[in-house]
Enzyme design. Structure first.
Site, PDB file in Angstrom:
ATOM      1  N   ARG A 102     -18.072  15.683  53.681  1.00  0.00           N
ATOM      2  CA  ARG A 102     -17.104  15.127  52.738  1.00  0.00           C
ATOM      3  C   ARG A 102     -15.742  15.815  52.877  1.00  0.00           C
ATOM      4  O   ARG A 102     -14.698  15.193  52.699  1.00  0.00           O
ATOM      5  CB  ARG A 102     -17.620  15.272  51.309  1.00  0.00           C
ATOM      6  CG  ARG A 102     -16.740  14.598  50.261  1.00  0.00           C
ATOM      7  CD  ARG A 102     -16.609  13.111  50.520  1.00  0.00           C
ATOM      8  NE  ARG A 102     -15.986  12.405  49.428  1.00  0.00           N
ATOM      9  CZ  ARG A 102     -15.959  11.086  49.300  1.00  0.00           C
ATOM     10  NH1 ARG A 102     -16.531  10.326  50.215  1.00  0.00           N
ATOM     11  NH2 ARG A 102     -15.369  10.512  48.295  1.00  0.00           N
ATOM     12  N   HIS A 114      -4.946   7.089  53.839  1.00  0.00           N
ATOM     13  CA  HIS A 114      -5.919   6.002  53.787  1.00  0.00           C
ATOM     14  C   HIS A 114      -6.277   5.636  52.344  1.00  0.00           C
ATOM     15  O   HIS A 114      -6.522   4.469  52.039  1.00  0.00           O
ATOM     16  CB  HIS A 114      -7.165   6.427  54.572  1.00  0.00           C
ATOM     17  CG  HIS A 114      -8.201   5.369  54.637  1.00  0.00           C
ATOM     18  ND1 HIS A 114      -7.968   4.166  55.267  1.00  0.00           N
ATOM     19  CD2 HIS A 114      -9.472   5.307  54.156  1.00  0.00           C
ATOM     20  CE1 HIS A 114      -9.062   3.409  55.164  1.00  0.00           C
ATOM     21  NE2 HIS A 114      -9.969   4.078  54.503  1.00  0.00           N
ATOM     22  N   SER A 135     -10.464  -0.574  53.636  1.00  0.00           N
ATOM     23  CA  SER A 135     -11.229   0.347  54.476  1.00  0.00           C
ATOM     24  C   SER A 135     -12.397  -0.435  55.094  1.00  0.00           C
ATOM     25  O   SER A 135     -12.178  -1.520  55.627  1.00  0.00           O
ATOM     26  CB  SER A 135     -11.705   1.533  53.625  1.00  0.00           C
ATOM     27  OG  SER A 135     -12.209   2.544  54.446  1.00  0.00           O
ATOM     28  N   ASP A 167      -1.524   6.696  56.937  1.00  0.00           N
ATOM     29  CA  ASP A 167      -2.975   6.630  57.169  1.00  0.00           C
ATOM     30  C   ASP A 167      -3.284   7.063  58.604  1.00  0.00           C
ATOM     31  O   ASP A 167      -2.808   6.449  59.550  1.00  0.00           O
ATOM     32  CB  ASP A 167      -3.434   5.181  56.924  1.00  0.00           C
ATOM     33  CG  ASP A 167      -4.951   4.995  56.930  1.00  0.00           C
ATOM     34  OD1 ASP A 167      -5.666   5.889  57.423  1.00  0.00           O
ATOM     35  OD2 ASP A 167      -5.405   3.948  56.436  1.00  0.00           O
TER      36      ASP A 167
END
Lengths: 529, 529
Positions: free
Chosen positions: A295, A503, A226, A469
């Site tokens: 979030r 991801h 990432s 992803d």
């Protein structure tokens, strides 16, 4: 208990709690525009006394309100308590940032596993994702499992019997490294949004100050997923002679607009929380609602549809309950829970600054050159600061060291700049042979710019992407690999996984991700040529 | 000017504007914890007098604040003025909803194009996406272009020389049909969140009341995209004998958790805006910030990465400006603009209720049966209401008509229920032949449940999906087609487009989407067998 300031910041709570503390009637909801009930009020027969149907309830809003009240009367949340047991490297000199900000000093929190050998050539630097701490694995000083617990250890994929493994909290973070929640030495207050804009390259320069301190000249490998994968590539670019092997997982060579959009909405919902207060919330109620929402959006970008289809399907959290506008399906309570777990665990301003650094990440040559020009333009500031200091104090040994450090910093930048200039000369010639090597790569100027920017990264490289992803899609992984190849790196390995965790696969899939890492780290030198 | 209540709802504005109206100093930001500047204050040399680096500015927050102030002093936003020139059908009887709510009466806004023929068999009903109005195309009473302007018209894909085209504003909407912003006849106040939960099937029942009113027994076709595609399928299921052809574009047979998650976050950011006030904002400041944020998230789910890569790439809105935490890249200003354009154009509560109806959409047999059981359980309420009314008034012709309508409503439901029972008996036998026809379909119980639920939809059907759609991905389109085939429909056409506009392709790609629609609508009857 909070300072007096916090009182001024409770308005959100007050607004939220109004419907609970004061019934709608007493708020004048009916009183103001009340009309005699019409004929059709007969529909009322089985419902509430005032409306055709009973009002819906909103336990999710009540819950946020309760948390606001608790936070108003509770102690100030401290991110220092969340992660413990790390070492702290203090770099006590002015640190110039790519976009012209200067940090008077920086701290970098780090943890290590394994032993540095006598030659100091077995170190692996692990770069983290956006919000992770240096706690990649448990150890005596902090026995909690780390975020890559099962990937690191004796005989594990990153084998601590062989390697000396280092992980840092990124510059801009809140788990021990200098970030917006740190104290600005200029006035003893937290930086908040007086913290300057940082880049992924700034994070790397800070990490390499730590490596200098540890006496490590050359890394066995730079490894990251990432944002850590961006950092891994950036490290190889800024310090090509100090990185022997490169691993970049689920990252990119430049952020694409869809990923910027996903981070943009997270920043926007956070900044729209009145408690964020333009970043100055440290003495008040933290923007826990904005963080929770951010979030939840992030979680959508981290996971995948196929995984959730299998895991949650259309299950509801309580099949016997009436449908509700608050979380109802299991996927919703999952997201809600993810948001709640995170909302007080990470500094909101760190999220903003680091997420912005990810947006700006771009390995293109034109962008690197622009940053280099900015650094050159801003370097005199450092000299000015040091001169100013000399005027204030007697020049002694300490100041000499500062000056030396400042010079070293300047030299480091200059050499990178020279490298750029060299590339510029090279690319002035028509590069026919390079073009012939572009396979699936587009020949548009932006791609060519990226190929030029990736030059000099010639160490054995592993690029790994995951088909599910959506944040860092596989075409971006392919782009890294092909740009590296087109720029002259003939030791690029490219793996594409069909894992379903999106991801976040790099945190979950030990076998496929861990195996690829181990294979690349433990290649014999002659195999990797 | 707003009522007195709105004053109590301005707290959000007050919080937001504090940083502007009161400089941080006067808020005690430095005053409270002020310490003498440390040595390193020399870093201050070229910066602000109090911090190492200048504070960032937040024009995006200031802008939201200004809008709040304007809304506080401006007139109440009216959604009625946004769309005009529609017809209104008033159904003056109690209308039972799937989840037990009862609307004392309903209005359905609609527009038409073309002419209904003598046989009344050339009508096409167009179902809209979440927030669209009945204004699919311009006409004399409203000359503004509609949302499907170029798809409908003389000789267009939906040819008004041949067909009588009807489009309605969905039940729950705010452009003329009954929704949360409508007045509850029980007390003369807006429903707000006293509006009952609605389903896609409820929307269809309301539309068919309009068809009854227009004297249309059988539609030439039911056509819809996105939520409209769900409605199209629902119409074919509830009224199989009244729908001759079915077109479903970029929709699904049941919402999958990823799409629920995307809508969930939109609802959550909206509901977290203090001005939302649990839905009772009509006399105060509307939750324009929450609506703006919700629309930005929605826009991400409506478009695609490849499109944005081409359209925006990594362009910044102003290349000469320093990087900022407020919108900076062009993709960010685009999202910001999309949010601002929408934030006062659509009723926030309508967004919540209709988005929830989309989450709940599930054509599975078990789900249909559950809803039918609920309807049966709640039907006595309608009788109770009507009895209550009779007690209040002298039984006259009007009341008799109400009673008749209530009966018809009950009968309509019963016949659907009988249909279900019949299916149940059929599926009690081992369905070996059906299983053999499942090709790429999973044989898990959930898929079998869906196949069973799709039974009875036997008209010629066009299913169209777009490969770049993340909200209603192509696997969901394939699922519709294959479930229909497995349930016995042998006239299913399935098209998959490689267009790059994501979910919104149905609004943009005239050639591919329009062409497929035209082809299916104008098939000769014997071709479609």
């Amino acid at each position: 208990m909070k300072s007096a300031l916090s009182l001024a910041r409770t308005s959100y709570t007050q607004v939220l709690k109004r419907p609970t503390l004061l019934p709608l009637k007493s708020l004048g909801y009916r009183g103001l525009h009340h009309q005699p009930a019409l004929k059709d009020s007969s529909c009322n027969a089985n419902n509430s006394p005032t409306s055709s149907n009973p009002p819906l309830s909103f336990p999710c809003i009540d819950k946020m309100e309760s948390r606001t009240l608790e936070l108003d009367s509770g102690p100030e949340p401290s991110y220092d308590n969340i992660v413990t047991g790390y070492e702290k490297f203090e770099y006590p000199h002015p640190f110039l940032l790519d976009h012209g900000g200067i940090l008077p000093k920086i701290d970098i929190a780090y943890e290590t596993w394994g032993t540095l050998n006598a030659k100091k050539d077995n170190a692996i630097l692990i770069h983290t994702g956006l919000s992770a701490s240096s706690h990649a694995r448990s150890h005596a000083k902090n026995t909690k499992p780390g975020w890559w617990e099962s990937f690191i250890g004796p005989s594990a994929h990153i084998d601590t019997n062989k390697f000396f493994v280092i992980c840092t909290n990124a510059l801009g973070g809140c788990y021990g490294s200098t970030g917006p929640s740190s104290i600005d030495p200029a006035d003893g207050e937290r930086y908040a949004t007086r913290f300057p804009i940082i880049t992924v390259f700034d994070m790397i320069r800070a990490q390499f100050k730590l490596l200098d301190h540890l006496g490590i000249d050359k890394l066995h490998a730079s490894v990251g997923s990432s944002m850590g994968g961006m950092q891994s590539i950036a490290a190889a670019k800024l310090f090509p002679d100090r990185v022997k092997r490169l691993i970049s997982i689920s990252a990119c060579a430049r952020s694409h607009p869809y990923s910027i959009a996903l981070r943009h909405t997270q920043r926007q919902v956070l900044m729209a929380d009145p408690n964020w207060n333009k970043g100055f919330y440290y003495k008040g109620i933290p923007p826990h609602v904005g963080m929770k929402l951010a979030r939840e959006i992030a979680t959508i970008s981290y996971r995948s549809g196929p995984e959730w289809e299998l895991r949650f399907g259309r299950k509801r959290s309580n099949e016997n309950q009436s449908p509700a506008l608050c979380p109802d399906f299991l996927i919703e309570t999952y997201l809600d829970h993810q948001g709640e777990r995170f909302c007080l665990q990470y500094d909101p301003n760190s999220l903003l600054y680091i997420s912005k650094a990810m947006d700006m990440f771009d390995m293109s040559r034109s962008e690197s050159e622009k940053l280099q020009r900015q650094r050159q333009h801003n370097l005199p500031k450092i000299e000015q600061i040091l001169k100013h200091r000399q005027q204030l104090e007697r020049p002694d040994e300490e100041d000499a060291r500062i000056m030396a450090e400042a010079c070293r910093s300047i030299i480091g930048t200059q050499s990178a700049l020279e490298g750029k200039q060299e590339e510029k000369n090279m690319s002035a010639k028509p590069a026919e042979d390079k073009k012939n090597r572009l396979t699936t790569l587009s020949s548009d100027p932006a791609t060519q710019d990226l190929v030029e920017g990736m030059k000099g990264i010639n160490m054995p490289t592993l690029v790994l992407g995951v088909q599910s992803d959506i944040l860092f899609p596989v075409w971006q992984q392919k782009e890294i690999a092909e740009c590296l190849r087109a720029s002259g790196n003939n030791r690029v390995t490219y793996y594409e996984l069909d894992a379903m965790f999106g991801h976040d696969t790099f945190l979950i899939d030990r076998v496929s991700v861990g195996g690829a890492i181990k294979g690349h780290l433990e290649l014999l030198d002659d195999e990797s040529v």
